[in-house]
Design a protein around this motif. Sequence first.
Motif, PDB file in Angstrom:
ATOM      1  N   LEU A  47      72.016 -19.725  23.431  1.00  0.00           N
ATOM      2  CA  LEU A  47      70.921 -19.199  24.253  1.00  0.00           C
ATOM      3  C   LEU A  47      69.786 -20.203  24.363  1.00  0.00           C
ATOM      4  O   LEU A  47      69.141 -20.301  25.409  1.00  0.00           O
ATOM      5  N   GLU A  50      70.508 -22.732  27.238  1.00  0.00           N
ATOM      6  CA  GLU A  50      70.631 -22.266  28.626  1.00  0.00           C
ATOM      7  C   GLU A  50      69.494 -22.823  29.478  1.00  0.00           C
ATOM      8  O   GLU A  50      68.381 -23.031  28.980  1.00  0.00           O
ATOM      9  N   ARG A  54      65.943 -17.372  28.093  1.00  0.00           N
ATOM     10  CA  ARG A  54      66.780 -16.382  27.413  1.00  0.00           C
ATOM     11  C   ARG A  54      66.112 -15.865  26.134  1.00  0.00           C
ATOM     12  O   ARG A  54      66.769 -15.355  25.236  1.00  0.00           O
ATOM     13  N   ALA A  57      66.859 -12.226  25.405  1.00  0.00           N
ATOM     14  CA  ALA A  57      68.238 -12.045  24.945  1.00  0.00           C
ATOM     15  C   ALA A  57      68.382 -12.505  23.496  1.00  0.00           C
ATOM     16  O   ALA A  57      69.104 -11.888  22.706  1.00  0.00           O
ATOM     17  N   PHE A  58      67.702 -13.582  23.145  1.00  0.00           N
ATOM     18  CA  PHE A  58      67.724 -14.084  21.772  1.00  0.00           C
ATOM     19  C   PHE A  58      67.173 -13.015  20.839  1.00  0.00           C
ATOM     20  O   PHE A  58      67.795 -12.646  19.848  1.00  0.00           O
TER      21      PHE A  58
END
Length: 84
Positions: A47, A50, A54, A57-58
């Motif tokens: 992540l 990317e 992110r 999301a992490f």
Amino acid sequence: MIRTNKHHQAISAIQAVLIGLRTMAYEKVDHNELAWILDVAEFLPALMLEPTDRTDAFRGSLADLAARYPSFNWALERFDKEDD
């Protein structure tokens, strides 16, 4: 990517996950559980690499880990810590 102001916290959180994994391995926790946690640990650095943000999301991955295994809450706390 992870927001620049969270890089230190992200690395610290990954370190906490690895420390927790080592402890669980010494405790002879079922290998299927260890494998699931390793999947999370493997995903976190990806992540960070990317091209898009992110960060959420992490954090979400850490929150999922802590929800399933409360002993990993300190990894989430490390990530949530404000800059020093």
